[in-house]
Scaffold this active site. Sequence first.
Site, PDB file in Angstrom:
ATOM      1  N   GLU A   4     -22.126  -9.109 -10.587  1.00  0.00           N
ATOM      2  CA  GLU A   4     -21.064  -8.103 -10.546  1.00  0.00           C
ATOM      3  C   GLU A   4     -21.607  -6.734 -10.957  1.00  0.00           C
ATOM      4  O   GLU A   4     -22.368  -6.625 -11.916  1.00  0.00           O
ATOM      5  CB  GLU A   4     -19.938  -8.523 -11.499  1.00  0.00           C
ATOM      6  CG  GLU A   4     -18.755  -7.574 -11.459  1.00  0.00           C
ATOM      7  CD  GLU A   4     -17.568  -8.136 -12.212  1.00  0.00           C
ATOM      8  OE1 GLU A   4     -17.145  -9.272 -11.901  1.00  0.00           O
ATOM      9  OE2 GLU A   4     -17.079  -7.442 -13.111  1.00  0.00           O
ATOM     10  N   THR A  19     -16.553  -3.844  -8.905  1.00  0.00           N
ATOM     11  CA  THR A  19     -15.254  -3.751  -9.577  1.00  0.00           C
ATOM     12  C   THR A  19     -14.444  -2.552  -9.078  1.00  0.00           C
ATOM     13  O   THR A  19     -14.970  -1.636  -8.438  1.00  0.00           O
ATOM     14  CB  THR A  19     -15.410  -3.638 -11.109  1.00  0.00           C
ATOM     15  OG1 THR A  19     -16.130  -2.445 -11.402  1.00  0.00           O
ATOM     16  CG2 THR A  19     -16.140  -4.838 -11.670  1.00  0.00           C
ATOM     17  N   TYR A  20     -13.168  -2.605  -9.415  1.00  0.00           N
ATOM     18  CA  TYR A  20     -12.189  -1.594  -9.017  1.00  0.00           C
ATOM     19  C   TYR A  20     -11.629  -1.053 -10.318  1.00  0.00           C
ATOM     20  O   TYR A  20     -11.075  -1.818 -11.121  1.00  0.00           O
ATOM     21  CB  TYR A  20     -11.116  -2.336  -8.232  1.00  0.00           C
ATOM     22  CG  TYR A  20     -10.164  -1.521  -7.409  1.00  0.00           C
ATOM     23  CD1 TYR A  20     -10.583  -0.912  -6.230  1.00  0.00           C
ATOM     24  CD2 TYR A  20      -8.827  -1.410  -7.776  1.00  0.00           C
ATOM     25  CE1 TYR A  20      -9.690  -0.223  -5.440  1.00  0.00           C
ATOM     26  CE2 TYR A  20      -7.925  -0.716  -6.984  1.00  0.00           C
ATOM     27  CZ  TYR A  20      -8.367  -0.129  -5.814  1.00  0.00           C
ATOM     28  OH  TYR A  20      -7.474   0.550  -5.031  1.00  0.00           O
ATOM     29  N   ALA A  70      -9.650   0.634 -13.472  1.00  0.00           N
ATOM     30  CA  ALA A  70      -8.265   0.465 -13.910  1.00  0.00           C
ATOM     31  C   ALA A  70      -7.373   1.464 -13.184  1.00  0.00           C
ATOM     32  O   ALA A  70      -7.739   2.631 -13.008  1.00  0.00           O
ATOM     33  CB  ALA A  70      -8.186   0.662 -15.415  1.00  0.00           C
ATOM     34  N   HIS A 118     -13.622  -5.865  -5.368  1.00  0.00           N
ATOM     35  CA  HIS A 118     -12.478  -6.155  -6.242  1.00  0.00           C
ATOM     36  C   HIS A 118     -11.321  -5.258  -5.812  1.00  0.00           C
ATOM     37  O   HIS A 118     -11.528  -4.121  -5.392  1.00  0.00           O
ATOM     38  CB  HIS A 118     -12.808  -5.834  -7.705  1.00  0.00           C
ATOM     39  CG  HIS A 118     -13.802  -6.757  -8.317  1.00  0.00           C
ATOM     40  ND1 HIS A 118     -13.711  -7.160  -9.627  1.00  0.00           N
ATOM     41  CD2 HIS A 118     -14.902  -7.360  -7.819  1.00  0.00           C
ATOM     42  CE1 HIS A 118     -14.721  -7.973  -9.902  1.00  0.00           C
ATOM     43  NE2 HIS A 118     -15.460  -8.099  -8.818  1.00  0.00           N
ATOM     44  N   ALA A 154       3.757  -7.480  -6.273  1.00  0.00           N
ATOM     45  CA  ALA A 154       4.293  -7.867  -7.581  1.00  0.00           C
ATOM     46  C   ALA A 154       3.223  -8.448  -8.493  1.00  0.00           C
ATOM     47  O   ALA A 154       3.274  -8.304  -9.711  1.00  0.00           O
ATOM     48  CB  ALA A 154       5.415  -8.877  -7.380  1.00  0.00           C
ATOM     49  N   TYR A 181      -8.969 -17.515 -16.950  1.00  0.00           N
ATOM     50  CA  TYR A 181      -9.123 -17.151 -18.363  1.00  0.00           C
ATOM     51  C   TYR A 181      -9.290 -18.362 -19.271  1.00  0.00           C
ATOM     52  O   TYR A 181      -8.291 -18.956 -19.705  1.00  0.00           O
ATOM     53  CB  TYR A 181      -7.903 -16.299 -18.775  1.00  0.00           C
ATOM     54  CG  TYR A 181      -7.849 -15.050 -17.934  1.00  0.00           C
ATOM     55  CD1 TYR A 181      -8.522 -13.906 -18.319  1.00  0.00           C
ATOM     56  CD2 TYR A 181      -7.209 -15.053 -16.687  1.00  0.00           C
ATOM     57  CE1 TYR A 181      -8.554 -12.773 -17.514  1.00  0.00           C
ATOM     58  CE2 TYR A 181      -7.231 -13.928 -15.861  1.00  0.00           C
ATOM     59  CZ  TYR A 181      -7.905 -12.794 -16.293  1.00  0.00           C
ATOM     60  OH  TYR A 181      -7.945 -11.688 -15.486  1.00  0.00           O
ATOM     61  N   ALA A 219      -0.363 -14.175 -20.973  1.00  0.00           N
ATOM     62  CA  ALA A 219       0.145 -15.510 -20.655  1.00  0.00           C
ATOM     63  C   ALA A 219       0.979 -16.041 -21.812  1.00  0.00           C
ATOM     64  O   ALA A 219       0.526 -16.011 -22.962  1.00  0.00           O
ATOM     65  CB  ALA A 219      -1.010 -16.459 -20.362  1.00  0.00           C
ATOM     66  N   GLN A 272     -13.128 -14.964 -16.963  1.00  0.00           N
ATOM     67  CA  GLN A 272     -13.382 -13.922 -17.950  1.00  0.00           C
ATOM     68  C   GLN A 272     -14.608 -14.368 -18.744  1.00  0.00           C
ATOM     69  O   GLN A 272     -14.856 -15.573 -18.863  1.00  0.00           O
ATOM     70  CB  GLN A 272     -12.159 -13.824 -18.868  1.00  0.00           C
ATOM     71  CG  GLN A 272     -12.211 -12.749 -19.903  1.00  0.00           C
ATOM     72  CD  GLN A 272     -12.324 -11.387 -19.257  1.00  0.00           C
ATOM     73  OE1 GLN A 272     -13.442 -10.960 -18.937  1.00  0.00           O
ATOM     74  NE2 GLN A 272     -11.218 -10.713 -19.047  1.00  0.00           N
TER      75      GLN A 272
HETATM   76  P1  FAD Z   1      -3.132 -13.141 -13.096  1.00  0.00           P
HETATM   77  O1  FAD Z   1      -3.954 -14.375 -13.040  1.00  0.00           O
HETATM   78  O2  FAD Z   1      -2.281 -12.808 -11.945  1.00  0.00           O
HETATM   79  O3  FAD Z   1      -2.226 -13.178 -14.398  1.00  0.00           O
HETATM   80  C1  FAD Z   1      -2.797 -13.343 -15.684  1.00  0.00           C
HETATM   81  C2  FAD Z   1      -1.758 -13.792 -16.672  1.00  0.00           C
HETATM   82  O4  FAD Z   1      -0.764 -12.801 -16.823  1.00  0.00           O
HETATM   83  C3  FAD Z   1      -1.064 -15.065 -16.257  1.00  0.00           C
HETATM   84  O5  FAD Z   1      -1.023 -15.955 -17.301  1.00  0.00           O
HETATM   85  C4  FAD Z   1       0.309 -14.629 -15.886  1.00  0.00           C
HETATM   86  O6  FAD Z   1       1.246 -15.619 -16.259  1.00  0.00           O
HETATM   87  C5  FAD Z   1       0.518 -13.366 -16.636  1.00  0.00           C
HETATM   88  N1  FAD Z   1       1.297 -12.442 -15.823  1.00  0.00           N
HETATM   89  C6  FAD Z   1       1.005 -12.042 -14.580  1.00  0.00           C
HETATM   90  N2  FAD Z   1       1.923 -11.171 -14.128  1.00  0.00           N
HETATM   91  C7  FAD Z   1       2.814 -11.036 -15.142  1.00  0.00           C
HETATM   92  C8  FAD Z   1       3.995 -10.275 -15.302  1.00  0.00           C
HETATM   93  N3  FAD Z   1       4.468  -9.490 -14.342  1.00  0.00           N
HETATM   94  N4  FAD Z   1       4.652 -10.380 -16.489  1.00  0.00           N
HETATM   95  C9  FAD Z   1       4.188 -11.164 -17.467  1.00  0.00           C
HETATM   96  N5  FAD Z   1       3.058 -11.916 -17.374  1.00  0.00           N
HETATM   97  C10 FAD Z   1       2.410 -11.859 -16.229  1.00  0.00           C
HETATM   98  N6  FAD Z   1      -9.484  -5.428 -13.650  1.00  0.00           N
HETATM   99  C11 FAD Z   1      -9.612  -4.282 -12.942  1.00  0.00           C
HETATM  100  O7  FAD Z   1      -8.827  -3.330 -13.138  1.00  0.00           O
HETATM  101  N7  FAD Z   1     -10.607  -4.132 -12.008  1.00  0.00           N
HETATM  102  C12 FAD Z   1     -11.482  -5.113 -11.711  1.00  0.00           C
HETATM  103  O8  FAD Z   1     -12.351  -4.949 -10.865  1.00  0.00           O
HETATM  104  C13 FAD Z   1     -11.382  -6.353 -12.440  1.00  0.00           C
HETATM  105  N8  FAD Z   1     -12.214  -7.393 -12.192  1.00  0.00           N
HETATM  106  C14 FAD Z   1     -12.037  -8.587 -12.844  1.00  0.00           C
HETATM  107  C15 FAD Z   1     -12.863  -9.668 -12.514  1.00  0.00           C
HETATM  108  C16 FAD Z   1     -12.696 -10.899 -13.139  1.00  0.00           C
HETATM  109  C17 FAD Z   1     -13.594 -12.057 -12.744  1.00  0.00           C
HETATM  110  C18 FAD Z   1     -11.692 -11.055 -14.147  1.00  0.00           C
HETATM  111  C19 FAD Z   1     -11.530 -12.372 -14.832  1.00  0.00           C
HETATM  112  C20 FAD Z   1     -10.876  -9.971 -14.477  1.00  0.00           C
HETATM  113  C21 FAD Z   1     -11.026  -8.735 -13.835  1.00  0.00           C
HETATM  114  N9  FAD Z   1     -10.208  -7.647 -14.129  1.00  0.00           N
HETATM  115  C22 FAD Z   1     -10.348  -6.471 -13.420  1.00  0.00           C
HETATM  116  C23 FAD Z   1      -9.205  -7.734 -15.186  1.00  0.00           C
HETATM  117  C24 FAD Z   1      -7.836  -8.166 -14.641  1.00  0.00           C
HETATM  118  O9  FAD Z   1      -7.331  -7.215 -13.756  1.00  0.00           O
HETATM  119  C25 FAD Z   1      -6.895  -8.320 -15.830  1.00  0.00           C
HETATM  120  O10 FAD Z   1      -7.315  -9.371 -16.660  1.00  0.00           O
HETATM  121  C26 FAD Z   1      -5.439  -8.462 -15.479  1.00  0.00           C
HETATM  122  O11 FAD Z   1      -4.653  -8.282 -16.646  1.00  0.00           O
HETATM  123  C27 FAD Z   1      -5.076  -9.832 -14.900  1.00  0.00           C
HETATM  124  O12 FAD Z   1      -5.394  -9.915 -13.565  1.00  0.00           O
HETATM  125  P2  FAD Z   1      -5.385 -11.370 -12.860  1.00  0.00           P
HETATM  126  O13 FAD Z   1      -5.273 -11.181 -11.401  1.00  0.00           O
HETATM  127  O14 FAD Z   1      -6.501 -12.176 -13.337  1.00  0.00           O
HETATM  128  O15 FAD Z   1      -4.021 -11.908 -13.456  1.00  0.00           O
END
Ligand code: FAD
Length: 309
Positions: free
Chosen positions: A33, A64-65, A67, A93, A142, A164, A171, A195
């Site tokens: 990455e 990566t993308y 924040a 990403h 969403a 995670y 979560a 993660q």
């Molecule tokens: P999800 O798996 O969709 O959700 C994570 C948890 O949050 C779940 O338990 C879910 O129940 C809970 N949840 C989801 N939506 C809601 C909601 N609306 N209300 C309450 N709870 C909710 N971030 C960046 O900005 N750019 C990147 O390039 C980037 N790369 C990443 C690469 C990897 C391999 C990982 C593990 C993370 C990366 N992240 C990145 C971080 C990631 O965007 C954050 O951890 C984000 O908070 C969760 O994204 P997700 O798609 O994994 O979440």
Amino acid sequence: MKELDSRKLTTGKGIGLLSGGYGEDAKLKISFEFSPPKSQELEEKLWQAIKRLEPLQPGFVSVTYGAGGSTRERTHATVKRIVDETSLKPAAHLTCVGADKEAIDDVIRSYWEAGVRHIVALRGDPPTGIGTKYEPHPGGYAGSPELIEGIKRIADFEVSVGCYPEQHPDAATAQSDLDILKRKIDAGATRAITQFFFDPDVFLRFLDQVRAEGIEIPIVPGIMPVNGFKGVRRMAEAAGASVPDWLIKLFDGLEKDPETRKLIAASLVVEQCLRLREAGIDQFHFYTMNKADLTYAICHILGVRATSQ
Ligand code: FAD
């Protein structure tokens, strides 16, 4: 002094550098990455790292993308340059944050047109900062399952997602993490990258839970070579990855000693990967932090060898 048992010493076929690490290991899959660079100087450093790691022929390299979509153009430019100038397969990403569906769909289409066939689809973090309440963008996707459905409607991309081992900070329970992982797979994800974590047992326990749920897709450990301990510690705290006391002790007193920190970081990541390899893990995703050295070394020890282009 207790007498050494020479039989144990010579027949123990353990792993580790003293037993020769791994021989060439064709079955091992690796990916790297990178992050889009913020300046010309950092761009040069990034490309040095990409060029150094390219001969290891990873399955893919992801970019990566930032924040809030803050690096949209830089992510695209980096991914495009990887397509144009290397033999590597990039994965872009993409998050749901800070844009409506139309804008995100445009990004997805532009990746397909640029020759990109793999997206790491993520919900992203709230623009107000990690730990604050996530609100979907008005008119936006969403969450991650909806984003994956949107991607798949546009083109048949390969889709990877995040997961995670120590529970995502948002979560409600560990089960809700697993539930959303299932929804992401139902929407079309075929790989989950974790993660980062420091204790290999944390990953192995999570893998058991995932498999017990009937989830079959590859769960790839995200490996963080701890280059700068302070920065990694900050990231870990924000991401909900625990920093064990033994790790803090390891780096204690080395704040002004980057060389020793690097030696320790190398042995740490070697031990972590060898333990996972011994447990049968055959895929690793390295958070390179845009640096090649530690990642190159650990790949070499794991038996990944450079191939000529
Ligand atoms: P999800 O798996 O969709 O959700 C994570 C948890 O949050 C779940 O338990 C879910 O129940 C809970 N949840 C989801 N939506 C809601 C909601 N609306 N209300 C309450 N709870 C909710 N971030 C960046 O900005 N750019 C990147 O390039 C980037 N790369 C990443 C690469 C990897 C391999 C990982 C593990 C993370 C990366 N992240 C990145 C971080 C990631 O965007 C954050 O951890 C984000 O908070 C969760 O994204 P997700 O798609 O994994 O979440």
